[in-house]
Design an enzyme around this catalytic site. Sequence first.
Site, PDB file in Angstrom:
ATOM      1  N   LYS B 116       0.815  -1.214   0.000  1.00 42.80           N
ATOM      2  CA  LYS B 116       0.000   0.000   0.000  1.00 42.80           C
ATOM      3  C   LYS B 116       0.852   1.269   0.000  1.00 42.80           C
ATOM      4  CE  LYS B 116      -3.771  -2.497   0.349  1.00 42.80           C
ATOM      5  NZ  LYS B 116      -3.103  -3.721  -0.124  1.00 42.80           N
ATOM      6  N   GLU B 200      -3.255   6.157   8.131  1.00 45.40           N
ATOM      7  CA  GLU B 200      -3.722   7.221   7.239  1.00 45.40           C
ATOM      8  C   GLU B 200      -4.707   8.132   7.947  1.00 45.40           C
ATOM      9  OE1 GLU B 200      -3.964   5.241   2.786  1.00 45.40           O
ATOM     10  OE2 GLU B 200      -5.811   5.678   3.875  1.00 45.40           O
ATOM     11  N   ARG B 292      -6.656  -7.669  -8.877  1.00 51.31           N
ATOM     12  CA  ARG B 292      -7.366  -8.942  -9.054  1.00 51.31           C
ATOM     13  C   ARG B 292      -8.818  -8.642  -9.364  1.00 51.31           C
ATOM     14  NH1 ARG B 292     -10.470  -8.118  -4.639  1.00 51.31           N
ATOM     15  NH2 ARG B 292      -9.426  -7.276  -2.813  1.00 51.31           N
TER      16      ARG B 292
END
Lengths: 501, 501, 163, 163
Positions: B116, B200, B292
């Site tokens: 990430k 975050e 995906r």
Amino acid sequence: MFKKILIANRGEIAVRIIRACREMGISPIVVYSDADRSALHVRLADQAYYIGASPSIESYLSAEKIVNVLKESKADAVHPGYGFLSENAKFVQAVEQAGIVFIGPSAQAMEMMGDKIRARQLAKSANAPVVPGTEKPLESLEEALKVAKEIGYPVMLKAAAGGGGKGMRLVRKEEDLAGAYNIARSEASAAFKDATVYLEKYIVRPRHIEIQLLADRQGNYVYLGERECSIQRRNQKVVEECPSPINSAELRRQMGEAAIRIAKQAEYYNAGTIEFLADQEHNFYFLEMNTRLQVEHPVTELVTGIDLVKEQIKIAAGQPLSFTQSDIHLRGAAIECRIYAEDAEKNFMPNPGRITRLAPPSGPGVREDSGVYEGFEVPIYYDPLLSKLSVWAATRPEAIARLGRVLDEYAIDGIKTTIPFFKEILKQEEFIKGDLDTGYIERNWHPNKSDSTENKELEHLAALVTAIHHNINSKKVTTESNTTQKQSAWKLNVRAKGRGF
Amino acid sequence: MFKKILIANRGEIAVRIIRACREMGISPIVVYSDADRSALHVRLADQAYYIGASPSIESYLSAEKIVNVLKESKADAVHPGYGFLSENAKFVQAVEQAGIVFIGPSAQAMEMMGDKIRARQLAKSANAPVVPGTEKPLESLEEALKVAKEIGYPVMLKAAAGGGGKGMRLVRKEEDLAGAYNIARSEASAAFKDATVYLEKYIVRPRHIEIQLLADRQGNYVYLGERECSIQRRNQKVVEECPSPINSAELRRQMGEAAIRIAKQAEYYNAGTIEFLADQEHNFYFLEMNTRLQVEHPVTELVTGIDLVKEQIKIAAGQPLSFTQSDIHLRGAAIECRIYAEDAEKNFMPNPGRITRLAPPSGPGVREDSGVYEGFEVPIYYDPLLSKLSVWAATRPEAIARLGRVLDEYAIDGIKTTIPFFKEILKQEEFIKGDLDTGYIERNWHPNKSDSTENKELEHLAALVTAIHHNINSKKVTTESNTTQKQSAWKLNVRAKGRGF
Amino acid sequence: MKLEIEIADKTLSIDWEENDSIVKATIDGNSYELTLMSPTSNVYTLLFNNNVYELSVETNPLNNTVKVADKVFTTKVVDRRQRGRKTDSATSGTQAISAPMPGRVVQVLKNVGDEVKSGEGVVVVEAMKMQNELGSPKNGHVTTIKVKAGQTVVAGEVLAIIE
Amino acid sequence: MKLEIEIADKTLSIDWEENDSIVKATIDGNSYELTLMSPTSNVYTLLFNNNVYELSVETNPLNNTVKVADKVFTTKVVDRRQRGRKTDSATSGTQAISAPMPGRVVQVLKNVGDEVKSGEGVVVVEAMKMQNELGSPKNGHVTTIKVKAGQTVVAGEVLAIIE
């Protein structure tokens, strides 16, 4: 908008209409006969009214009983589905006299188009091409023989009041006409209480292509593309697709505009279908109009994205169409298979009985419109249609591949169905090429050519499973027969009836 | 094209991929653990290989076992689905080293976007907006406390290797950080064998909106509209729709183009999803990329008409995309509900067990992607997703009405599911208005406010049915217990295990 | 356990044992070891050499119908206790017309004593809105009519006898 | 037939008779006449005043779950033979932590003898990829730990006892 709609039908189409009502916030009310006490349409409705014995003539075909239920239930409107009372103008009049809305066309338009002979005349006056044939009902066998000789064999006998293949007979030779005439009249009489038949030229290798229309009470008309319905057994459709493999945008426009001309001539409103025959050169001829929802409407819905049943209801409630011709776009390809309780190996012989296992397919691009459930006893009294299995995909070859996949997934035990037949059809070169006509089944379906390739391994596994299954169930049967005697008569009654108490 | 594809997954997504294989004429091969011996994906496959004990770590997460099956089965390619090994770059390398095609992106692109923190950096360099937060993994709780103080609470802890809500924790106050940090690391470690987490800024009332991409190995990129996935519990999506209620064509274009810039930067091919957070002013920030197939892909398929799984397979086989951006049109609105084996009344507590009745809805506009069947014992070891129920309709209000209809039809007995929760959500004004954000459930779902309106009639009928049911079954139980003793140990074993022999 | 099963004009002897879901069997001299599950009643999922087979069994009064893939087998468990099979009694000159499916008799076309040709219609039965004219199996005359119009009949019921 | 049924904190006496699909019942003094079918096992379709009700019944060891429309009722057949009900033994100072669903123990956070506050985590159980920290129901100390990490537990199984 209506608060309550009575659905004067049964089976998959009653379920289809119930679903539309639910999504519109309308309470669905149904009727049922003895054989349908625990039918799916009853289970899914808000209210259900008993209307009589199992034969349709004593229940679903009784306009009087339905009108009584309409009054008793305080329904605002009645949806007739297809078949039964859906094309009975007297029923429409009785409904409207009771101050209730009929979800369909006016009685006048229905009467005009429902009479195949008047409909032909009307199509002619709308400048649409028609098939050569009688302009009026046949008075006698003698007249039939005379007319047939004039226009030349093969000819088709048709019930004037008919639809759905009932009272229809193809006659190839003069000596077959007498028998066919009698059977057609007898079937017509049984199905529509009207033995009148007429006669038409039989077009060689015709395709059956029909145009779906919507027309509101304000006089707006649109066509929603065509459906190819050429694969028929006993003159009744079994596979339908949208679009037709042959239809170009130009041919679609020509047929669509002819269809609208005919409908306008009859001041028609509601959903409706103009059926055409197309010959091998793609000339098309008006065949008849169906003044009701069509069995095969799902393929049109899948390709246009328009919900025909909801549109019918909105039109009946007086709403104008919310779109025009230029808003209608076809996307991809859809194919529907009518899953009938029939043994396709034995000339599509009806095969009613209990469904002991029912596992329909799902996943992407599948639509299942079913009127049955696992454990349901399919009655002997009605149409053998159990379910309509439709697929959608971006292209026709993909739709065919998808249909193959979903038919392989579909498991029904207890009764024979047309599923094995569809699996076979899909593999045939003519079907894949889209080379279809109404003689397709007669030409391509050879059920007695059984698959004789031996597979030792599968035989061994089938034998092993038989042995293991027998081993489990012989024990069960023994213990059950010991214990059944202890059970109450009431329980035995349940067991004997299977369904219901 | 491939002849055989091994599907390294289970449940509904394995079934979804099996269906795509069938429709493409590819033989589907699956793997299964002890708990999945008679799972639906096994029943529908051509071949099934046993890969170990029930815990995923010993079966579906074992790259080594899967690679061995790939070799033994002589599969041409492997489809990882989502979850399990789908974002494991080492697995991709092992597959490719064995000369087998991985249906997904390159190991490099996966590794880059799967981390990430590197993905954030890449998004920045692609000139896409990102959420404020750490640029590198947190070394310690102390660092977490320091960074959180800098960017200000609330903050979100996230697993660097993660996805699907595992290892994610929202922290509103400093004193909650320590506990959340430990749980997030523990979950991350269990789910991904990597305890690394980062942190975050938590955007207030954010919407979760994501862009679906397709990119081929020739460097062609298209975006297939967005999905609104704001309704989440435990940071995992439960309801998704396409299009988003807020997305204008212009916002869609901006997000789609930003998404393509990011994917291009990673030289990405395969289907992929760029997730964004959108704030109340419709500013959007890159969140992460899923390299995906996405759980919620059906809503995009329903609205665009493009089959994402087939496209993945074609891309992996080296085929270029057969369409460009201008060929992609959104039609109507689709909504998906994730039917989880969870008790929404009890904080969405998992509820595994035997499904004693399963009657999914059907009819127009319904798509059911299920991994279970009636009689199946839902295992305790895996994700609680039973089935994805999706609807399509011409407009969002019609889709909501349809979803209400199909949820009412859906019957599952034996285990608790999220169906009653969805029925409730659909009635809420904020949902109907499309006023969604990721805090929706926390704000709007009050399970303990039970429906206290008394209904005497329903109580009486429920009591009556209890009595009648008891009356039938008390007899059955008596006779069964008498006869069981006569049955073989083998039969008892079947009975005890329920499923399987 | 041992049983003999009739299938596709053959009789196979099966000797098998079960242990949990593992079945070891000798079928017509061939050895099999496979995994067998029953996901739902009357349905059996077999894993054999990693291949998946799903079979469904319907038990009828006389035999079983086993479906697997697109094949349908008719199977029968050989009953050792049955003393010598009844052979189909040669029907010599007498043949019956029986109902091929459940339905309602719509019309009886002949009377007792009438002469009929092979294929000539004798009774019309309707099921599911379809009328089926049932013809004489041979040239001869009608000796018995067992039904009348309006009557419901079950599958296999004898409607008339031709001699 | 007669039975007493507990439902929604009430006990209703039901007196009914069945004749084919017609059920006549007196429920808590109210008379009902309705049509009752069972389209499939455990499912009952009722027609009462032309209204359609479909009920499904799940029988659990202690009671039944009856679903109708969007309502879920817990019902129980009153057993006349049961001699006086057991009252829940007042747990006084001792309380158990039990598994709310089947799953696997991931972590045991406390040892026997540890002091715990109400709500403080004692055992972490995982089911379907979700970890649930099960907290103490009260302030006290741990007297028994019945499980260890890695162990599978069934719903309702006692994991630890707090005194």
